[in-house]
Design an enzyme around this catalytic site. Structure first.
Site, PDB file in Angstrom:
ATOM      1  N   GLY A  37       3.934  10.924 -22.124  1.00 36.74           N
ATOM      2  CA  GLY A  37       3.099   9.748 -21.905  1.00 36.74           C
ATOM      3  C   GLY A  37       3.333   9.070 -20.573  1.00 36.74           C
ATOM      4  O   GLY A  37       2.675   8.091 -20.258  1.00 36.74           O
ATOM      5  N   ASN A  38       4.262   9.575 -19.785  1.00 36.14           N
ATOM      6  CA  ASN A  38       4.623   8.953 -18.516  1.00 36.14           C
ATOM      7  C   ASN A  38       3.497   9.050 -17.498  1.00 36.14           C
ATOM      8  O   ASN A  38       2.793  10.055 -17.424  1.00 36.14           O
ATOM      9  CB  ASN A  38       5.857   9.641 -17.936  1.00 36.14           C
ATOM     10  CG  ASN A  38       6.971   9.730 -18.947  1.00 36.14           C
ATOM     11  OD1 ASN A  38       7.435   8.719 -19.453  1.00 36.14           O
ATOM     12  ND2 ASN A  38       7.389  10.938 -19.259  1.00 36.14           N
ATOM     13  N   ASP A  68       7.479   6.409 -20.895  1.00 31.96           N
ATOM     14  CA  ASP A  68       7.387   6.361 -22.353  1.00 31.96           C
ATOM     15  C   ASP A  68       8.767   6.072 -22.946  1.00 31.96           C
ATOM     16  O   ASP A  68       9.754   5.937 -22.218  1.00 31.96           O
ATOM     17  CB  ASP A  68       6.744   7.632 -22.913  1.00 31.96           C
ATOM     18  CG  ASP A  68       7.551   8.907 -22.668  1.00 31.96           C
ATOM     19  OD1 ASP A  68       8.791   8.849 -22.538  1.00 31.96           O
ATOM     20  OD2 ASP A  68       6.917   9.983 -22.611  1.00 31.96           O
ATOM     21  N   HIS A 124       0.826  -1.196   0.000  1.00 33.37           N
ATOM     22  CA  HIS A 124       0.000   0.000   0.000  1.00 33.37           C
ATOM     23  C   HIS A 124       0.871   1.261   0.000  1.00 33.37           C
ATOM     24  O   HIS A 124       1.762   1.401   0.827  1.00 33.37           O
ATOM     25  CB  HIS A 124      -0.920  -0.002   1.225  1.00 33.37           C
ATOM     26  CG  HIS A 124      -1.781   1.194   1.320  1.00 33.37           C
ATOM     27  ND1 HIS A 124      -1.919   1.904   2.473  1.00 33.37           N
ATOM     28  CD2 HIS A 124      -2.548   1.816   0.393  1.00 33.37           C
ATOM     29  CE1 HIS A 124      -2.754   2.907   2.275  1.00 33.37           C
ATOM     30  NE2 HIS A 124      -3.139   2.878   1.011  1.00 33.37           N
TER      31      HIS A 124
END
Length: 141
Positions: free
Chosen positions: A131-132, A30, A22
Site C-alpha cells: 500500500g506504500n 502502510d 518543488h
C-alpha cells in the site's frame, strides 16, 4: 480549527506539506512499512488508511509535472501472489484532482532507498499489502 482542511491533516503534517519544495518527496507508508527507521521526518497517522489521507493531502498538494512519474508505488515482489486493489483506489483519487498522471512501480529495495531520502514519511495504519506510495511535490503556477 481551520475551514476547508480535513481534520485528518494534523498541524505537524500541514507544516511539512507547506515546508516541502518543488521536487521534494513524501512517503505514505502502510502499517508494515519500516517508517521509523526510514524517515528523516516522521509523521504518525496510526489508525488512518492511506486512501483517506491521500484524498485530504491531494486537495492541497500539487503534483510534480517536471518528472515522468510524480506518484510511485512499491512494486510487488516477483512471485508474490498478492493482489493490489488499493492501487486502483489511489489512481481514482489522483484522477479526481488531476487526470493523466502516470504512476511508476518501483522495486522494493529501490523504494526503500528513495524513502530514506524523502522529505518526510507518514506512518499510517493502512492494512493493504504493498500500500506504500510516494508523491513528488510540484509547483503552483
Amino acid at each position: 480549527m481551520l475551514k476547508g482542511i480535513s481534520p485528518l491533516l494534523s498541524p505537524e503534517l500541514l507544516k511539512i506539506l507547506a515546508e516541502m519544495g518543488h521536487g521534494d518527496e513524501i512517503v505514505f507508508g502502510d502499517a508494515n512499512f519500516p517508517a521509523v527507521s526510514m524517515a528523516q521526518r516522521l509523521v504518525r497517522a496510526d489508525g488512518h488508511g492511506i486512501p483517506e489521507l491521500l484524498e485530504a493531502v491531494l486537495e492541497l498538494f500539487p503534483l510534480n509535472h517536471y518528472v515522468t512519474h510524480p506518484v510511485m508505488l512499491m512494486q510487488v515482489v516477483p512471485g508474490d501472489p498478492v493482489e493490489t486493489p488499493v492501487w486502483d483506489v489511489y489512481r481514482g483519487l489522483v484522477d479526481k484532482v488531476e487526470e493523466g498522471i502516470d504512476f511508476a512501480e518501483i522495486e522494493r529495495s529501490e523504494f526503500y532507498e528513495r524513502a530514506k531520502k524523502a522529505y518526510a514519511v507518514i506512518a499510517t495504519g493502512e492494512k493493504a499489502l504493498y500500500g506504500n506510495v510516494i508523491l513528488s511535490k510540484g509547483v503552483i503556477g
